[in-house]
Design an enzyme around this catalytic site. Structure first.
Site, short mmCIF file in Angstrom:
data_model
loop_
_atom_site.label_atom_id
_atom_site.label_comp_id
_atom_site.label_asym_id
_atom_site.label_seq_id
_atom_site.Cartn_x
_atom_site.Cartn_y
_atom_site.Cartn_z
N TYR A 125 -1.56 -0.28 11.26
CA TYR A 125 -1.72 -0.89 10.05
C TYR A 125 -0.38 -0.57 9.03
O TYR A 125 -0.08 -1.83 8.48
CB TYR A 125 -2.96 -0.45 9.25
CG TYR A 125 -3.24 -0.84 7.72
CD1 TYR A 125 -3.35 -2.30 7.40
CD2 TYR A 125 -3.09 0.40 6.86
CE1 TYR A 125 -3.37 -2.46 6.01
CE2 TYR A 125 -3.08 -0.02 5.45
CZ TYR A 125 -3.56 -1.23 5.12
OH TYR A 125 -3.46 -1.76 3.77
N LYS A 176 2.17 -3.12 7.38
CA LYS A 176 2.43 -3.33 5.86
C LYS A 176 3.69 -3.02 5.46
O LYS A 176 4.65 -3.84 4.72
CB LYS A 176 1.52 -2.66 4.93
CG LYS A 176 -0.04 -3.10 5.19
CD LYS A 176 -0.42 -4.38 4.72
CE LYS A 176 -0.24 -4.40 2.93
NZ LYS A 176 -0.54 -5.82 2.58
N THR A 227 0.80 -1.18 -0.07
CA THR A 227 -0.16 -0.03 0.05
C THR A 227 0.70 1.22 0.05
O THR A 227 1.94 1.38 0.50
CB THR A 227 -0.91 0.00 1.23
OG1 THR A 227 -1.56 1.48 1.46
CG2 THR A 227 -0.26 -0.49 2.31
N ASP A 228 0.29 2.32 -0.49
CA ASP A 228 1.00 3.73 -0.40
C ASP A 228 1.29 4.07 0.95
O ASP A 228 2.01 4.87 1.12
CB ASP A 228 0.31 4.53 -1.45
CG ASP A 228 -1.20 4.87 -1.19
OD1 ASP A 228 -1.68 4.31 -0.12
OD2 ASP A 228 -1.90 5.85 -1.71
N GLU A 229 0.45 3.64 1.88
CA GLU A 229 0.30 3.99 3.25
C GLU A 229 1.86 3.84 3.72
O GLU A 229 2.09 4.44 4.75
CB GLU A 229 -0.54 3.45 4.00
CG GLU A 229 -2.20 3.86 3.60
CD GLU A 229 -3.13 3.79 4.64
OE1 GLU A 229 -2.69 3.83 5.90
OE2 GLU A 229 -4.19 3.63 4.30
P1 NAD Z 1 -10.28 -6.52 2.95
O1 NAD Z 1 -10.10 -6.29 4.39
O2 NAD Z 1 -11.32 -6.55 1.94
O3 NAD Z 1 -10.14 -8.05 2.71
C1 NAD Z 1 -8.84 -8.92 3.26
C2 NAD Z 1 -9.17 -10.53 3.15
O4 NAD Z 1 -8.11 -11.16 3.83
C3 NAD Z 1 -10.39 -10.92 3.53
O5 NAD Z 1 -11.20 -11.68 2.92
C4 NAD Z 1 -9.93 -11.65 4.82
O6 NAD Z 1 -10.99 -12.63 5.46
C5 NAD Z 1 -8.51 -12.22 4.64
N1 NAD Z 1 -7.74 -12.43 5.84
C6 NAD Z 1 -7.40 -11.70 6.87
N2 NAD Z 1 -6.58 -12.37 7.48
C7 NAD Z 1 -6.36 -13.47 6.94
C8 NAD Z 1 -5.50 -14.35 7.32
N3 NAD Z 1 -4.85 -14.51 8.38
N4 NAD Z 1 -5.25 -15.58 6.22
C9 NAD Z 1 -6.07 -15.65 5.56
N5 NAD Z 1 -6.96 -14.75 4.96
C10 NAD Z 1 -7.11 -13.66 5.80
O7 NAD Z 1 -9.03 -5.89 2.24
P2 NAD Z 1 -8.62 -5.38 0.80
O8 NAD Z 1 -9.22 -4.00 0.54
O9 NAD Z 1 -9.25 -6.07 -0.22
O10 NAD Z 1 -7.19 -5.28 0.57
C11 NAD Z 1 -6.37 -6.48 0.23
C12 NAD Z 1 -4.96 -6.13 0.23
O11 NAD Z 1 -4.65 -4.91 -0.54
C13 NAD Z 1 -4.36 -5.77 1.71
O12 NAD Z 1 -3.15 -6.76 1.86
C14 NAD Z 1 -4.25 -4.29 1.66
O13 NAD Z 1 -3.21 -3.75 2.61
C15 NAD Z 1 -4.02 -4.05 0.29
N6 NAD Z 1 -4.31 -2.61 -0.23
C16 NAD Z 1 -5.38 -2.29 -0.06
C17 NAD Z 1 -6.00 -1.10 -0.63
C18 NAD Z 1 -7.48 -0.61 -0.71
O14 NAD Z 1 -7.69 0.52 -0.77
N7 NAD Z 1 -8.31 -1.33 -0.05
C19 NAD Z 1 -5.22 -0.30 -1.25
C20 NAD Z 1 -3.81 -0.83 -1.40
C21 NAD Z 1 -3.51 -1.74 -1.10
O1 DAU Z 2 -4.08 4.07 0.60
C1 DAU Z 2 -4.26 2.49 0.45
C2 DAU Z 2 -4.98 2.49 1.77
O2 DAU Z 2 -6.45 2.99 1.37
C3 DAU Z 2 -5.10 0.58 1.99
O3 DAU Z 2 -3.96 0.48 2.24
C4 DAU Z 2 -6.26 0.64 3.22
O4 DAU Z 2 -6.19 -0.79 3.42
C5 DAU Z 2 -7.53 1.05 2.80
O5 DAU Z 2 -8.11 0.78 3.86
C6 DAU Z 2 -7.50 2.61 2.45
O6 DAU Z 2 -7.07 3.57 3.71
P1 DAU Z 2 -7.82 4.73 4.35
O7 DAU Z 2 -7.73 4.90 5.71
O8 DAU Z 2 -7.18 5.87 3.41
O9 DAU Z 2 -9.19 4.29 3.85
P2 DAU Z 2 -10.81 4.71 4.45
O10 DAU Z 2 -11.82 4.35 3.54
O11 DAU Z 2 -10.62 4.07 5.72
O12 DAU Z 2 -10.57 6.31 4.70
C7 DAU Z 2 -10.57 6.73 3.46
C8 DAU Z 2 -10.39 8.25 3.93
O13 DAU Z 2 -11.82 8.81 4.69
C9 DAU Z 2 -9.60 8.62 5.24
O14 DAU Z 2 -9.13 10.01 5.12
C10 DAU Z 2 -10.47 8.55 6.57
C11 DAU Z 2 -11.81 9.26 5.87
N1 DAU Z 2 -13.06 8.64 6.34
C12 DAU Z 2 -13.08 7.27 6.57
C13 DAU Z 2 -14.44 6.63 7.01
C14 DAU Z 2 -14.49 5.09 7.19
C15 DAU Z 2 -14.07 9.37 6.90
O15 DAU Z 2 -14.09 10.49 6.83
N2 DAU Z 2 -15.37 8.79 7.33
C16 DAU Z 2 -15.54 7.41 7.30
O16 DAU Z 2 -16.32 6.98 7.85
#
Ligand code: NAD
Ligand code: DAU
Length: 337
Positions: free
Chosen positions: A154, A158, A126-128
């Site tokens: 988190y 990562k 992730t970019d985080e």
């Molecule tokens: P998500 O939370 O929707 O899904 C995570 C999945 O992993 C779930 O199905 C969960 O059951 C499974 N899981 C959790 N712990 C586990 C374990 N110990 N063993 C096997 N499975 C397990 O997450 P997402 O948003 O789909 O993110 C997927 C990946 O992409 C993560 O690694 C996250 O860090 C990365 N990522 C997410 C975003 C985003 O915007 N959502 C952006 C960049 C990177």
């Molecule tokens: O940048 C990649 C990341 O993006 C991934 O690595 C993470 O897994 C993914 O959850 C996401 O992280 P963020 O913290 O950016 O996403 P989130 O949707 O939780 O929040 C997006 C922005 O919105 C953040 O600035 C917090 C804000 N927010 C979020 C929620 C859930 C609100 O203002 N209100 C809310 O209810």
């Protein structure tokens, strides 16, 4: 050439979209999904993936015995590790499981990759891991050389996993690649993240909780564009390299929320400003030049189109997220072996 790919975390948001993307793009590939079905995993999501070339395995990436026997049995050509605890707010409330899954789970997969000689391990990061950028410097972007500088448990977990992946590459010559993507949005995103929370709440005329002043900026990428990038890295990415993925779609949270309100025909009076997230990252912005230049990747879906598609999906698939809100989705075990 057909491949057998392990997709961990495939019952979650991006992993499931990746399974569908790959089934369409490479119908001859076998995909094995390993997922422990935490609160974020949902088997309803994978209903449409059922076919002879798909196998679901219930289990944790931290379970060394299970992971090793699965690797021995399946003889994978590649591992794509999506499995993670992914929600920043939850990591602030209870960090421990983030360390266990995101760091130790990654280590188990790397060990299995080494032991069974898997030709490619891809870490979905992730970019985080780069921390954040100031709002008053729109000229700054995250490149692959930006130092790791994390803000939440988190992102620290990562980043730790990324460091481990690169250390295994250097020490054991593990054939790794890493992608660091910006915020994804699209179908099947769990209604705890900004966009699905806002859609679900707005449709129910509930308050829309905006953290702080809503000025934090995220760089939004439609989930299929992320899946396409990972597929391209698997095909042509250079071993030992990190690739940033993002499409220059920066938006302030408040603007995203207002776009959703307008699209579903509700009123901005639903917005409520709530206590800010501790340590809240201000701005994320990816420089995607490396993946564009090396692999020819570019984002196909711009935000205005992608957000309308996403809202339409949530409107047409209300059962999917209502089952989550009611908790019913946890009773479904359709794929158990
Ligand atoms: P998500 O939370 O929707 O899904 C995570 C999945 O992993 C779930 O199905 C969960 O059951 C499974 N899981 C959790 N712990 C586990 C374990 N110990 N063993 C096997 N499975 C397990 O997450 P997402 O948003 O789909 O993110 C997927 C990946 O992409 C993560 O690694 C996250 O860090 C990365 N990522 C997410 C975003 C985003 O915007 N959502 C952006 C960049 C990177
Ligand atoms: O940048 C990649 C990341 O993006 C991934 O690595 C993470 O897994 C993914 O959850 C996401 O992280 P963020 O913290 O950016 O996403 P989130 O949707 O939780 O929040 C997006 C922005 O919105 C953040 O600035 C917090 C804000 N927010 C979020 C929620 C859930 C609100 O203002 N209100 C809310 O209810």
């Amino acid at each position: 050439m057909s491949k057998n790919i392990l997709v961990t975390g495939g019952a979650g948001f991006i992993g499931s979209n990746f399974i569908y993307y790959m089934q369409k793009k490479h119908p001859d590939y076998r995909l094995v999904c390993l997922d422990s079905l935490t609160y974020a995993g949902n088997l309803h999501t994978l209903e449409g993936a059922r076919c002879d070339n798909f196998r679901f395995v219930l289990g944790s990436i931290t379970d060394r015995e299970l992971v090793f026997s699965l690797f021995e049995e399946e003889k994978f050509d590649a591992v794509v590790n999506f499995a993670a605890e992914s929600h920043v707010d939850r990591s602030i409330e209870d960090p421990e499981v983030f360390l266990r899954t995101n760091i130790l789970g990654t280590q188990v997969l790397l060990d299995a990759t080494n032991k069974f000689g898997v030709p490619r391990y891809h870490q979905v990061s992730t970019d985080e891991v780069y921390g954040d950028l100031p709002l008053d410097r729109p000229d700054l972007f995250f490149t692959e050389d930006t130092p790791i500088h994390t803000s939440s448990p988190y992102s620290a977990s990562k980043a730790s996993a990324d460091l481990l992946v690169m250390a295994y590459h250097r020490t054991f010559k593990t054939p790794v690649t890493i992608s660091r993507c910006s915020n994804n949005y699209g179908p099947y995103q769990f209604p705890e993240k900004l966009i699905p929370v806002m859609i679900a709440n707005a449709l129910a005329d509930k308050k829309l909780p905006v953290y702080g002043e809503g000025l934090n900026v995220r760089d939004w990428l439609y989930v299929d564009d992320h899946c396409k990038a990972i597929d391209m890295i698997l095909e042509n990415g250079r071993i030992g390299e990190v690739y940033n993925i993002g499409g220059h779609n920066e938006k302030a949270n408040i603007d995203v929320v207002k776009t959703i309100i307008k699209a579903v025909g509700k009123d901005e009076s639903l917005i409520t400003y709530v206590t800010d997230r501790p340590g809240h990252d201000m701005r994320y912005a990816i420089d995607p030049e490396k993946i564009k230049n090396e692999l020819g990747w570019y984002p196909e879906t711009l935000f205005n189109e992608g957000i309308q598609k996403t809202i339409k999906w949530y409107l047409e698939n209300e059962d999917w997220w209502q089952n989550i809100l009611s908790g019913e989705y946890k009773n479904y075990r359709g794929f158990d072996e």
